[in-house]
Structure formats: structure tokens, C-alpha cells
Design a protein around this motif. Structure first.
Motif, PDB file in Angstrom:
ATOM      1  N   TRP B 101       0.859  -1.154  -0.097  1.00 61.26           N
ATOM      2  CA  TRP B 101      -0.092   0.115  -0.021  1.00 61.26           C
ATOM      3  C   TRP B 101       0.972   1.315  -0.005  1.00 61.26           C
ATOM      4  O   TRP B 101       0.190   2.191   0.153  1.00 61.26           O
ATOM      5  CB  TRP B 101      -1.011   0.111   1.225  1.00 61.26           C
ATOM      6  CG  TRP B 101      -0.139  -0.298   2.450  1.00 61.26           C
ATOM      7  CD1 TRP B 101       0.775   0.806   3.214  1.00 61.26           C
ATOM      8  CD2 TRP B 101       0.019  -1.366   3.316  1.00 61.26           C
ATOM      9  NE1 TRP B 101       1.110   0.254   4.337  1.00 61.26           N
ATOM     10  CE2 TRP B 101       0.792  -1.123   4.261  1.00 61.26           C
ATOM     11  CE3 TRP B 101      -0.286  -2.875   2.857  1.00 61.26           C
ATOM     12  CZ2 TRP B 101       1.167  -2.053   5.205  1.00 61.26           C
ATOM     13  CZ3 TRP B 101      -0.131  -3.584   3.815  1.00 61.26           C
ATOM     14  CH2 TRP B 101       0.758  -3.383   5.001  1.00 61.26           C
ATOM     15  N   THR B 102       2.192   1.063  -0.399  1.00 66.67           N
ATOM     16  CA  THR B 102       2.924   2.290  -0.325  1.00 66.67           C
ATOM     17  C   THR B 102       2.576   3.252  -1.148  1.00 66.67           C
ATOM     18  O   THR B 102       2.148   3.172  -2.227  1.00 66.67           O
ATOM     19  CB  THR B 102       4.479   1.884  -0.572  1.00 66.67           C
ATOM     20  OG1 THR B 102       5.197   3.147  -0.403  1.00 66.67           O
ATOM     21  CG2 THR B 102       4.608   1.282  -2.104  1.00 66.67           C
ATOM     22  N   LEU B 103       2.744   4.668  -0.984  1.00 68.24           N
ATOM     23  CA  LEU B 103       2.425   5.827  -1.544  1.00 68.24           C
ATOM     24  C   LEU B 103       3.798   6.275  -2.015  1.00 68.24           C
ATOM     25  O   LEU B 103       3.771   7.323  -3.001  1.00 68.24           O
ATOM     26  CB  LEU B 103       1.759   6.824  -0.956  1.00 68.24           C
ATOM     27  CG  LEU B 103       0.974   8.037  -1.593  1.00 68.24           C
ATOM     28  CD1 LEU B 103       0.161   7.410  -2.443  1.00 68.24           C
ATOM     29  CD2 LEU B 103       0.109   8.503  -0.466  1.00 68.24           C
ATOM     30  N   LYS B 104       5.109   5.963  -1.600  1.00 71.53           N
ATOM     31  CA  LYS B 104       6.048   6.454  -1.884  1.00 71.53           C
ATOM     32  C   LYS B 104       6.540   6.729  -3.316  1.00 71.53           C
ATOM     33  O   LYS B 104       7.092   7.685  -3.705  1.00 71.53           O
ATOM     34  CB  LYS B 104       7.244   5.729  -1.191  1.00 71.53           C
ATOM     35  CG  LYS B 104       7.372   5.773   0.383  1.00 71.53           C
ATOM     36  CD  LYS B 104       8.127   4.885   1.008  1.00 71.53           C
ATOM     37  CE  LYS B 104       9.620   4.880   0.670  1.00 71.53           C
ATOM     38  NZ  LYS B 104      10.475   3.911   1.200  1.00 71.53           N
ATOM     39  N   PRO B 105       6.155   5.945  -4.301  1.00 70.11           N
ATOM     40  CA  PRO B 105       6.495   5.907  -5.631  1.00 70.11           C
ATOM     41  C   PRO B 105       5.736   7.196  -6.282  1.00 70.11           C
ATOM     42  O   PRO B 105       6.113   7.627  -7.226  1.00 70.11           O
ATOM     43  CB  PRO B 105       6.231   4.720  -6.346  1.00 70.11           C
ATOM     44  CG  PRO B 105       6.028   3.944  -5.064  1.00 70.11           C
ATOM     45  CD  PRO B 105       5.609   4.440  -4.273  1.00 70.11           C
ATOM     46  N   PHE B 106       4.732   7.684  -5.691  1.00 68.40           N
ATOM     47  CA  PHE B 106       3.765   8.608  -6.346  1.00 68.40           C
ATOM     48  C   PHE B 106       3.944   9.993  -5.582  1.00 68.40           C
ATOM     49  O   PHE B 106       3.612  10.925  -6.235  1.00 68.40           O
ATOM     50  CB  PHE B 106       2.418   8.279  -6.209  1.00 68.40           C
ATOM     51  CG  PHE B 106       2.199   6.770  -6.563  1.00 68.40           C
ATOM     52  CD1 PHE B 106       1.464   6.046  -5.761  1.00 68.40           C
ATOM     53  CD2 PHE B 106       2.690   6.376  -7.789  1.00 68.40           C
ATOM     54  CE1 PHE B 106       1.523   4.412  -5.817  1.00 68.40           C
ATOM     55  CE2 PHE B 106       2.708   4.887  -8.156  1.00 68.40           C
ATOM     56  CZ  PHE B 106       1.759   4.282  -7.242  1.00 68.40           C
ATOM     57  N   ILE B 107       4.807  10.141  -4.670  1.00 70.15           N
ATOM     58  CA  ILE B 107       4.769  11.371  -4.101  1.00 70.15           C
ATOM     59  C   ILE B 107       6.032  12.158  -4.226  1.00 70.15           C
ATOM     60  O   ILE B 107       7.188  11.568  -4.436  1.00 70.15           O
ATOM     61  CB  ILE B 107       4.924  11.289  -2.421  1.00 70.15           C
ATOM     62  CG1 ILE B 107       3.301  10.557  -1.946  1.00 70.15           C
ATOM     63  CG2 ILE B 107       4.714  12.582  -1.643  1.00 70.15           C
ATOM     64  CD1 ILE B 107       3.424  10.659  -0.333  1.00 70.15           C
ATOM     65  N   LYS B 108       5.882  13.363  -4.442  1.00 70.71           N
ATOM     66  CA  LYS B 108       7.220  14.515  -4.575  1.00 70.71           C
ATOM     67  C   LYS B 108       7.293  15.527  -3.682  1.00 70.71           C
ATOM     68  O   LYS B 108       6.105  16.130  -3.155  1.00 70.71           O
ATOM     69  CB  LYS B 108       7.250  15.103  -5.860  1.00 70.71           C
ATOM     70  CG  LYS B 108       7.603  14.148  -7.176  1.00 70.71           C
ATOM     71  CD  LYS B 108       7.830  14.967  -8.318  1.00 70.71           C
ATOM     72  CE  LYS B 108       7.981  14.177  -9.427  1.00 70.71           C
ATOM     73  NZ  LYS B 108       8.172  14.837 -10.953  1.00 70.71           N
ATOM     74  N   ILE B 109       8.239  15.343  -2.709  1.00 69.25           N
ATOM     75  CA  ILE B 109       8.473  16.363  -1.625  1.00 69.25           C
ATOM     76  C   ILE B 109      10.045  17.045  -1.823  1.00 69.25           C
ATOM     77  O   ILE B 109      10.641  16.281  -2.129  1.00 69.25           O
ATOM     78  CB  ILE B 109       8.278  15.760  -0.156  1.00 69.25           C
ATOM     79  CG1 ILE B 109       9.140  14.646  -0.057  1.00 69.25           C
ATOM     80  CG2 ILE B 109       6.902  15.201  -0.025  1.00 69.25           C
ATOM     81  CD1 ILE B 109       9.456  13.993   1.488  1.00 69.25           C
ATOM     82  N   PRO B 110      10.184  18.192  -1.117  1.00 67.17           N
ATOM     83  CA  PRO B 110      11.379  18.579  -1.241  1.00 67.17           C
ATOM     84  C   PRO B 110      12.389  17.792  -0.261  1.00 67.17           C
ATOM     85  O   PRO B 110      11.894  17.194   0.783  1.00 67.17           O
ATOM     86  CB  PRO B 110      11.220  19.996  -0.633  1.00 67.17           C
ATOM     87  CG  PRO B 110      10.015  20.195  -0.150  1.00 67.17           C
ATOM     88  CD  PRO B 110       9.208  19.077  -0.471  1.00 67.17           C
ATOM     89  N   LYS B 111      13.627  17.827  -0.366  1.00 70.28           N
ATOM     90  CA  LYS B 111      14.446  17.173   0.690  1.00 70.28           C
ATOM     91  C   LYS B 111      14.571  17.845   1.828  1.00 70.28           C
ATOM     92  O   LYS B 111      14.793  17.090   3.117  1.00 70.28           O
ATOM     93  CB  LYS B 111      15.801  16.707  -0.083  1.00 70.28           C
ATOM     94  CG  LYS B 111      15.831  16.005  -1.140  1.00 70.28           C
ATOM     95  CD  LYS B 111      17.319  15.396  -1.771  1.00 70.28           C
ATOM     96  CE  LYS B 111      17.407  14.152  -2.514  1.00 70.28           C
ATOM     97  NZ  LYS B 111      16.439  14.180  -3.777  1.00 70.28           N
ATOM     98  N   SER B 112      14.549  19.109   1.744  1.00 68.05           N
ATOM     99  CA  SER B 112      14.853  19.911   3.053  1.00 68.05           C
ATOM    100  C   SER B 112      14.065  21.112   2.976  1.00 68.05           C
ATOM    101  O   SER B 112      13.855  21.530   1.826  1.00 68.05           O
ATOM    102  CB  SER B 112      16.312  20.132   3.366  1.00 68.05           C
ATOM    103  OG  SER B 112      16.804  20.899   2.332  1.00 68.05           O
ATOM    104  N   VAL B 113      14.206  21.768   4.217  1.00 70.35           N
ATOM    105  CA  VAL B 113      13.267  23.092   4.148  1.00 70.35           C
ATOM    106  C   VAL B 113      13.811  23.942   5.418  1.00 70.35           C
ATOM    107  O   VAL B 113      14.177  23.266   6.418  1.00 70.35           O
ATOM    108  CB  VAL B 113      11.928  22.903   4.405  1.00 70.35           C
ATOM    109  CG1 VAL B 113      11.347  22.299   5.522  1.00 70.35           C
ATOM    110  CG2 VAL B 113      11.082  24.321   4.153  1.00 70.35           C
ATOM    111  N   SER B 114      14.012  25.123   5.183  1.00 72.38           N
ATOM    112  CA  SER B 114      14.697  25.905   6.400  1.00 72.38           C
ATOM    113  C   SER B 114      13.460  26.742   6.903  1.00 72.38           C
ATOM    114  O   SER B 114      12.512  27.261   6.123  1.00 72.38           O
ATOM    115  CB  SER B 114      15.659  26.852   5.868  1.00 72.38           C
ATOM    116  OG  SER B 114      16.779  26.316   5.393  1.00 72.38           O
ATOM    117  N   VAL B 115      13.486  26.614   8.545  1.00 71.65           N
ATOM    118  CA  VAL B 115      12.343  27.652   8.940  1.00 71.65           C
ATOM    119  C   VAL B 115      12.940  28.240  10.019  1.00 71.65           C
ATOM    120  O   VAL B 115      13.413  27.808  11.140  1.00 71.65           O
ATOM    121  CB  VAL B 115      11.124  26.448   9.700  1.00 71.65           C
ATOM    122  CG1 VAL B 115      10.161  27.169  10.190  1.00 71.65           C
ATOM    123  CG2 VAL B 115      11.050  25.206   8.677  1.00 71.65           C
ATOM    124  N   PRO B 116      12.707  29.401   9.779  1.00 70.04           N
ATOM    125  CA  PRO B 116      13.503  30.446  10.739  1.00 70.04           C
ATOM    126  C   PRO B 116      12.784  30.306  12.136  1.00 70.04           C
ATOM    127  O   PRO B 116      11.530  29.850  12.222  1.00 70.04           O
ATOM    128  CB  PRO B 116      13.148  32.008  10.222  1.00 70.04           C
ATOM    129  CG  PRO B 116      12.921  31.472   8.851  1.00 70.04           C
ATOM    130  CD  PRO B 116      12.273  30.270   8.668  1.00 70.04           C
TER     131      PRO B 116
END
Lengths: 352, 143
Positions: B101-116
Motif C-alpha cells: 500500500w505504499t504511496l512512496k513512488p507517487f509522492i514528490k516532496i522537497p528534501k529539506s526546508v529551512s524554518v526560521p
């Protein structure tokens, strides 16, 4: 000369005609000028929605104090001007109107209520002109909003049936609006923080390293960390702990697979989320939230650790709840020397 | 060959579970100071997506620390049911075989994000379902 009017005759005839015409206009104007204007007029409608069954409140001040008032007519029109024939605003229906309140000049009853005209009647008497009078009608069906603006002509009469000469007159205006819908949403949010100590809210969380000092066989080594969690999500949250027991190379301290008392001199590593007396360490969960430790981590003086265990959970929204994790480490006399470390990762997630 | 109309409208229930992970190090030696952290996140998202279609959305992250900026790294995880409480059993081992049931092949997310410090940000995500994907419910977590 026969058959022709002399110029002089024509001029005389024209002057007579003009006199008669002016006299007629003068008489007509003199008749309108006798009706005084009702003062301080207003119409308040309880709901401005089109076609709403609502309340209409008329407020005005009678102008003429010398003439008795026997009836008052309220006529809904698309124009306030009496010179223009009244055309009822589409959708107005005052046929079911009831007079629920009257102040000032009072004593009226509803004589008739038609779709666009209400007549109040009473035994004629002079009106109150000092201060305003008010008449509240329930069960008036608003116009349908085409056009949005409508007027009500208010006329007072000395007769009891709103016929004959008028005493005072005035018009009020109001409007039907579609209204403005404002919607917003509070999204689900999950807040979580971890630190060696969290004196206040998450902004005060500090430290992520616990120094247990030198391990001894005779005494238990202890340490604490804290974490807070809160969510407004309907499905709640779960906090799980992942990691390994304390290790030094290939040497390990035995993780307690089930809730076990601290026993110095034995190889043990475990934790719980309660206040303990043996050893004296930790705190019970704090805060107004509903999240609670899971069963294995909810026993004072009993410690356990299995990577992947859920240590605290809430199946519904929860206010901020602070948990204090109490760690115990005991070593056996045969424990190999070394620097023992463990990295525990607490993962907070929604439940599903 | 079937037309689009006769193929019908097949929905997939997709569920994304953002996670917040923070670590504590126990050290039986000298101590080292390091920064602690606190985050606010969108805890869960549910979608229905047709075959061959895509959706885009955002996940919310708030840095609850008022003094420490955050560099957040993200990865996709599979999970199953821990027990009847609804808590997820996370698959942290990236080498483990994928669950059906994995959704991993279909999702795109950024690798990292900066949050002040004290700020929040939105993370864009997108999900694309292949036209040949079978109907069903799919779940994944973002750590």
C-alpha cells in the motif's frame, strides 16, 4: 368684421385662459401644502434577506398636533413620491402582518393588511408630537430584492379607515441585500517538542544530551528528558520511541522487554513516564491534555524499553500534555568498561 | 479497448502522515550541548485521486523555537498498523521491502526546508497516480 377675433380680443382671451390655468394650479398646490412631513422617520427590518418572514419596525414623529389621527396607512412602493402611482415591490407580502408593539401615539388595531398596505385604526384623537412613536409588525414577507431598494409611504388620516384628506405624510427607505458569507477554517495542527527540560512551552525546550555520569554496580544511574504534545486534530496523536539500548561497541546493556523494577547490580536499561520513588526520579504527566502514557510506560517504579513502542497516546484532540521520561541504567559486576551511549528518537504522529 | 466513460471513475484513498522526530542522546561520559527543537506540523492529509491524475498541496510546518532556526530534512516512510489504537508502526529501515500500500513512488516532496525561529512555512507536495495503477487505499508517512 364678422368671423374673426380681433387681436385685442385674442389677447384678452389668452389672459383669461392663463388666469384660469394659474388659478387651477394654485389651488392644486395649496391642497398638497397642508399635509406636514412626519419627522425623524425610520424603518428597521430584522432581516434584510430577500423573501424573509421578518419584523418591520416603523418609527416617526407626528407633525400635526391640532388634528386628530384615526388611522395610519403604511404602503410599500418602489418610489417614495406621492405624485407617482405606488407600484408594490416584487415579493412584498404584508397580508399576514400583526401589530406586536406600539409606543407613543398608540391604541391602534390592524384594520386591514394587504400584500403591500397595512392600515392601523383607532378612535380619533390628537397624536403625541413630543417624541417619536413606534409600530412593530411581525410576519412581514420581504420583497424579493428586485430592485433591492424599496420605500414605505406613511400617511396619517383623521378618519378611521385611511380615506379622505391626509394629515401628515412621510416615506422611509430600506433595502434587501444578499448578505456576505464569511467562512474560515482552523486546520489540524500537531505540536511536539523534546528536550532535556521544558520549563514552559515549546519555545523553552532545551538540551538533547543526558549525561549519566559514571556507571556503578551498587547504584542505579538515572536521567530524565521531557516532551510536550498537543493537537486539535480529531484523530489524536501517538508518541513512539525508537532506538537502541545503551551500547559500547559490541557491549550492550540489557533492555528491559517488560516493565521491571530497578535492580542495581544487574544489566538493565529502561524508561517510564511516571513519578517514581525507587529510584526517586521523574514526574507524572502534566497539563490539561488528554494524552496518557501507554500501559507499559504507565507503571511507577517499573521500567521498560522496546524500540518502536508507543509510549503515549491520545485518540482525540488534546491540549498540551507534558511527559517526563525517566531513564534507569544498571550494570552488572561483569559489565565491560567503555563509553555507553544510546540515541532515542521520539516520533509523534497522528493516529489513523 | 474501453472508452474513458466505460473505464469508470476509480478513486484511490491516499493518506499522508507527517511525523515529527526528535532525538535524545544518553551519554555515560562528558556532556556536549546541542540545540533542542519543537515543531508544529499538519498531522494528516487524505486525498482521493483518479487514475492518471495529479494533485498538489502544501504541508504546514511551524518552528516552535523562538531562538533556533531549523533545517528540516524530510523522507518518505511506509507504515502499518501498530495495533488497534491507530498508532502507526513505522518502517524506518530504508532497505526494507516496500509494502503493497505504499504511496512512496507517487509522492514528490522537497528534501529539506529551512524554518526560521518562530516562523512557519508551507511545504509543497504533489501526488501523481499512474493511469495503470489499480484502485485501492495507499498510505505513507513523511518524516
Amino acid at each position: 368684421m364678422a368671423g374673426r377675433l380681433s387681436n385685442q380680443g385674442k389677447r384678452v382671451a389668452m389672459m383669461v385662459f392663463a388666469f384660469v390655468l394659474m388659478g387651477y394650479l394654485g389651488l392644486g398646490l395649496a391642497g398638497q401644502a397642508d399635509a406636514l412631513a412626519l419627522g425623524e422617520r425610520s424603518l428597521l427590518i430584522d432581516s434584510s434577506d430577500a423573501n424573509a418572514d421578518t419584523q418591520h419596525t416603523f418609527t416617526f414623529t407626528y407633525a400635526t398636533s391640532s388634528t386628530s389621527v384615526g388611522s395610519v396607512a403604511f404602503e410599500y412602493c418602489t418610489s417614495p413620491l406621492p405624485a407617482i402611482a405606488c407600484s408594490a415591490p416584487a415579493g412584498i407580502d404584508a397580508s399576514g402582518a400583526t401589530l406586536t408593539q406600539q409606543t407613543g401615539t398608540n391604541g391602534f388595531v390592524v384594520l386591514s393588511s394587504q400584500a403591500s398596505r397595512i392600515v392601523l385604526s383607532r378612535a380619533p384623537s390628537v397624536p403625541v408630537t413630543a417624541g417619536s412613536s413606534q409600530y412593530v409588525f411581525d410576519n412581514v414577507i420581504n420583497p424579493d430584492g428586485t430592485p433591492s431598494t424599496f420605500y414605505v409611504r406613511i400617511t396619517t388620516y383623521p378618519t378611521i379607515d385611511a380615506t379622505g384628506p391626509e394629515t401628515d405624510f412621510g416615506a422611509v427607505v430600506n433595502a434587501i441585500t444578499s448578505g456576505i458569507d464569511i467562512t474560515t477554517e482552523v486546520p489540524p495542527i500537531l505540536n511536539f517538542c523534546v528536550g532535556v527540560s521544558i520549563p514552559g512551552d515549546c519555545s523553552t525546550a532545551e538540551g538533547n544530551l543526558i549525561d549519566l555520569g559514571t556507571l556503578k554496580t551498587a547504584d542505579v544511574s538515572i536521567g530524565t528528558s521531557q516532551m510536550t504534545a498537543a493537537t486539535n486534530a480529531l484523530f489524536g496523536l501517538a508518541i513512539a520511541v525508537y532506538g537502541t539500548t545503551m551500547t559500547s561497541g559490541n557491549n550492550v546493556l540489557t533492555p528491559l522487554a517488560s516493565p521491571t523494577p530497578s535492580a542495581p547490580g544487574n544489566s538493565q536499561f529502561g524508561l517510564n513516564l511516571r513519578a517514581n520513588s525507587t529510584p526517586g526520579i521523574g514526574q507524572d504527566p502534566q497539563g490539561a491534555g488528554s494524552a496518557v502514557p501507554t500501559a507499559s510506560y504507565d507503571i511507577p517504579n517499573r521500567f521498560t524499553f522496546n524500540s518502536g513502542d508507543v509510549v503515549a497516546i491520545s485518540s482525540s484532540p488534546t491540549d498540551t500534555r507534558k511527559f517526563t521520561a525517566s531513564y534507569i541504567v544498571n550494570i552488572s559486576p561483569t559489565q565491560p568498561p567503555g563509553v555507553y551511549t544510546a540515541t532515542l528518537t521520539y516520533i509523534c504522529s497522528a493516529t489513523f | 479497448m474501453t472508452s474513458t466513460n466505460t473505464r469508470g471513475f476509480i478513486k484511490r484513498m491516499l493518506r499522508i502522515l507527517p511525523l515529527f522526530a526528535a532525538g535524545i542522546v544518553l551519554f555515560a561520559a562528558s556532556s556536549v550541548q546541542a540545540a533542542s527543537n519543537g515543531l508544529g506540523i499538519t498531522p494528516r492529509k487524505d486525498y482521493s485521486v483518479e487514475q492518471g491524475k495529479s494533485i498538489s498541496d502544501v504541508l504546514y510546518i511551524s518552528n516552535l523555537s523562538l531562538s533556533q532556526n531549523l533545517e528540516v530534512t524530510m523522507r518518505l516512510l511506509d507504515f502499518g498498523a501498530q495495533n488497534e489504537t491507530g498508532a502507526p508502526a513505522l518502517q524506518l529501515n530504508e532497505d526494507a521491502p516496500a509494502v503493497p500500500w505504499t504511496l512512496k513512488p507517487f509522492i514528490k516532496i522537497p528534501k529539506s526546508v529551512s524554518v526560521p525561529a518562530g516562523k512557519s512555512t508551507n511545504i509543497p507536495i504533489s501526488i501523481s497516480i499512474p493511469a495503470s495503477q489499480g484502485a485501492g487505499s495507499y498510505y505513507s508517512a513523511i518524516e
